[in-house]
Design a protein around this motif. Structure first.
Motif, PDB file in Angstrom:
ATOM      1  N   HIS A  20       0.784  -1.141  -0.184  1.00 28.77           N
ATOM      2  CA  HIS A  20       0.023  -0.165  -0.029  1.00 28.77           C
ATOM      3  C   HIS A  20       0.867   1.174  -0.040  1.00 28.77           C
ATOM      4  CE1 HIS A  20       0.702   0.821   4.453  1.00 28.77           C
ATOM      5  NE2 HIS A  20       0.535  -0.434   4.505  1.00 28.77           N
ATOM      6  N   GLY A  21       0.281   2.236  -0.327  1.00 23.79           N
ATOM      7  CA  GLY A  21       0.944   3.565  -0.302  1.00 23.79           C
ATOM      8  C   GLY A  21       0.734   4.448   1.143  1.00 23.79           C
ATOM      9  N   SER A  22       0.781   5.774   0.971  1.00 20.60           N
ATOM     10  CA  SER A  22       0.993   6.457   2.018  1.00 20.60           C
ATOM     11  C   SER A  22      -0.297   6.793   2.771  1.00 20.60           C
ATOM     12  CB  SER A  22       1.614   7.589   2.028  1.00 20.60           C
ATOM     13  OG  SER A  22       1.027   8.469   0.961  1.00 20.60           O
ATOM     14  N   ALA A  23      -1.711   6.801   1.913  1.00 21.79           N
ATOM     15  CA  ALA A  23      -2.841   6.717   2.430  1.00 21.79           C
ATOM     16  C   ALA A  23      -3.063   7.806   3.304  1.00 21.79           C
ATOM     17  CB  ALA A  23      -3.386   5.427   3.150  1.00 21.79           C
ATOM     18  N   PRO A  24      -2.991   9.061   2.576  1.00 21.33           N
ATOM     19  CA  PRO A  24      -3.067  10.456   3.288  1.00 21.33           C
ATOM     20  C   PRO A  24      -4.841  10.556   3.722  1.00 21.33           C
ATOM     21  CG  PRO A  24      -2.367  10.932   1.093  1.00 21.33           C
ATOM     22  CD  PRO A  24      -2.563   9.316   1.085  1.00 21.33           C
ATOM     23  N   ASP A  25      -5.810   9.610   3.414  1.00 18.35           N
ATOM     24  CA  ASP A  25      -7.084   9.880   3.993  1.00 18.35           C
ATOM     25  C   ASP A  25      -6.984   9.403   5.241  1.00 18.35           C
ATOM     26  OD1 ASP A  25      -6.414   7.428   2.608  1.00 18.35           O
ATOM     27  OD2 ASP A  25      -8.490   7.112   2.470  1.00 18.35           O
ATOM     28  N   ILE A  26      -6.159   8.441   5.666  1.00 17.78           N
ATOM     29  CA  ILE A  26      -6.262   7.976   7.181  1.00 17.78           C
ATOM     30  C   ILE A  26      -4.951   8.077   7.953  1.00 17.78           C
ATOM     31  CG2 ILE A  26      -7.859   6.015   6.415  1.00 17.78           C
ATOM     32  CD1 ILE A  26      -5.401   3.803   6.451  1.00 17.78           C
TER      33      ILE A  26
HETATM   34  P1  ATP Z   1      -0.104   6.748  -2.382  1.00 19.91           P
HETATM   35  O1  ATP Z   1      -0.548   8.049  -3.277  1.00 19.91           O
HETATM   36  O2  ATP Z   1       0.881   6.928  -1.577  1.00 19.91           O
HETATM   37  O3  ATP Z   1      -0.005   5.606  -3.241  1.00 19.91           O
HETATM   38  P2  ATP Z   1      -2.767   6.379  -1.774  1.00 19.91           P
HETATM   39  O4  ATP Z   1      -4.027   6.795  -0.704  1.00 19.91           O
HETATM   40  O5  ATP Z   1      -3.267   6.904  -3.227  1.00 19.91           O
HETATM   41  O6  ATP Z   1      -1.365   6.577  -1.406  1.00 19.91           O
HETATM   42  P3  ATP Z   1      -2.896   3.564  -0.885  1.00 19.91           P
HETATM   43  O7  ATP Z   1      -2.252   4.001   0.249  1.00 19.91           O
HETATM   44  O8  ATP Z   1      -1.995   2.570  -1.528  1.00 19.91           O
HETATM   45  O9  ATP Z   1      -2.962   4.847  -2.088  1.00 19.91           O
HETATM   46  O10 ATP Z   1      -4.188   3.211  -0.429  1.00 19.91           O
HETATM   47  C1  ATP Z   1      -5.593   3.212  -0.955  1.00 19.91           C
HETATM   48  C2  ATP Z   1      -6.622   3.414   0.174  1.00 19.91           C
HETATM   49  O11 ATP Z   1      -6.537   2.152   0.683  1.00 19.91           O
HETATM   50  C3  ATP Z   1      -5.987   4.273   1.121  1.00 19.91           C
HETATM   51  O12 ATP Z   1      -6.623   5.709   0.900  1.00 19.91           O
HETATM   52  C4  ATP Z   1      -6.774   3.854   2.278  1.00 19.91           C
HETATM   53  O13 ATP Z   1      -8.009   3.951   2.552  1.00 19.91           O
HETATM   54  C5  ATP Z   1      -6.495   2.171   2.046  1.00 19.91           C
HETATM   55  N1  ATP Z   1      -5.319   1.635   2.870  1.00 19.91           N
HETATM   56  C6  ATP Z   1      -4.098   1.436   2.143  1.00 19.91           C
HETATM   57  N2  ATP Z   1      -3.326   0.937   3.198  1.00 19.91           N
HETATM   58  C7  ATP Z   1      -4.050   0.670   4.384  1.00 19.91           C
HETATM   59  C8  ATP Z   1      -3.438   0.299   5.682  1.00 19.91           C
HETATM   60  N3  ATP Z   1      -2.477  -0.266   5.769  1.00 19.91           N
HETATM   61  N4  ATP Z   1      -4.653   0.078   6.360  1.00 19.91           N
HETATM   62  C9  ATP Z   1      -5.947   0.760   6.351  1.00 19.91           C
HETATM   63  N5  ATP Z   1      -6.355   1.040   5.249  1.00 19.91           N
HETATM   64  C10 ATP Z   1      -5.270   1.297   3.980  1.00 19.91           C
END
Ligand code: ATP
Length: 324
Positions: free
Chosen positions: A246-252
């Motif tokens: 997964h990525g940095s998930a700024p939303d959470i």
């Molecule tokens: P980035 O731009 O860094 O890739 P992103 O938010 O676009 O970040 P992801 O972080 O890969 O993409 O994840 C997509 C969504 O999945 C997140 O917005 C979050 O809601 C959920 N998610 C990802 N990782 C986790 C986690 N470890 N625990 C709970 N929810 C997660």
């Protein structure tokens, strides 16, 4: 003694990586850890997301524990992840997806394909060059075959019916598999993505090009409960970096609700890389036991926070370590 560089990065990297680091510290108090600051947060502070000094620090470690970095949609912002993959030549991205009755290892080519970086945006047209080289394909095919030799099947995922560079990729992979004597088959990537969800037990090692592998592993995460559970290893001939898919998930971010399992499993993959299969196994057992006991983060329908889940896993590791 191993030297581990810890790069939390941005967003939930600051929450899930401390849990993974703690797990490694509990199992290997003799390891030396050092922090490397990079990512969007560093860019905001200094105007640079990662410079040569950070790259040199990552190279100085026996392995890197990496969180995730935010890449803002700004024209001139250089992707930190791409820079690191290139600088450390981390050409094989291994993404295991394991569940009841299936054990899939997605092997994604990590340095070329649509991520070649050769691209431009003009007024009426934008182009990105998809580069597939013989050297790049042979080495990823060989990495996948090494894994397939200890397992049962190699599947080559591609779109050779439409894309010429995938005819090239497929032919090299199939020739390497034939020469190595491993059982293999091939499948168009779109059909593979659906079939993987319908019949996961039919797959074992799946090798594919860069962006197909990225998408396929996110899709496959559906089989096991989402992105919060899948780890990855980025391996080259000299360096190795371990990070959640997964990525940095700024939303959470910043709310202590992110699931740290993918990060902790990435630490387990690091131990496997260091030939500590027992340590890796212990981590996996502790995660399974914690989940089975009902301690889960919100993405899995639970109420445990990131830290609380991490503490439960560490308690379980300590309990199992003490048991005869
Ligand atoms: P980035 O731009 O860094 O890739 P992103 O938010 O676009 O970040 P992801 O972080 O890969 O993409 O994840 C997509 C969504 O999945 C997140 O917005 C979050 O809601 C959920 N998610 C990802 N990782 C986790 C986690 N470890 N625990 C709970 N929810 C997660």
């Amino acid at each position: 003694m191993k030297k581990v560089a810890v790069a939390e990065g941005d967003g939930i990297g600051h929450e899930v990586i401390p849990v993974a680091r703690r797990v490694l510290e509990v199992l290997h108090p003799e390891y030396e850890f050092f922090n490397v600051e990079l990512g969007y947060g560093r860019w905001e502070k200094t105007g640079c997301p990662c410079n040569d000094h950070e790259i040199a620090a990552l190279k100085d470690a026996d392995a890197v524990l990496f969180g995730a970095v935010t890449t803002p949609p700004m024209k001139d912002y250089q992707s930190v992840v791409l820079r690191i993959r290139k600088a450390l030549d981390l050409y094989a991205n291994l993404r295991p997806v394991k569940g009841d009755g299936f054990d899939i290892m997605i092997v994604r080519e990590n340095t070329e394909g649509l991520y070649s970086g050769i691209e431009e945006i003009a007024v009426d047209r934008a182009t990105t060059l998809r580069v597939v080289t013989r050297k790049g394909t042979e080495r990823i095919a060989k990495a996948a075959i090494r894994l397939a030799k200890t397992r049962r099947l190699l599947t080559v995922g591609h779109k050779a019916n439409v894309i010429k560079s995938d005819v090239f990729f497929r032919d090299i992979c199939l020739a390497e598999a034939k020469a190595a004597g491993v059982p293999f088959n091939e499948k168009f990537i779109d059909a593979l993505a659906l079939d993987l969800l319908q019949h996961p037990q039919a797959y074992d090692v799946v090798v594919t090009t860069n962006i197909f592998g990225d998408i396929l592993s996110d899709v496959a995460s559906y089989l096991v409960g989402g992105l919060g559970l899948i780890p990855s290893a980025n391996i080259g001939d000299r360096f190795a970096l371990f990070e959640p898919v997964h990525g940095s998930a700024p939303d959470i971010a910043g709310r202590n609700i992110a699931n740290p399992v993918a990060a902790v499993r990435s630490a387990a993959m690091m131990l496997e890389y260091f030939d500590d299969a027992d340590g890796a196994h212990l981590i996996e057992q502790a995660i399974r036991q914690t989940l089975a006991a009902g301690t889960r983060t919100a993405d899995l329908g639970g109420t445990a926070g990131t830290r609380e889940f991490g503490e439960a896993v560490i308690r379980e590791i300590c309990r199992r370590k003490k048991a005869p």
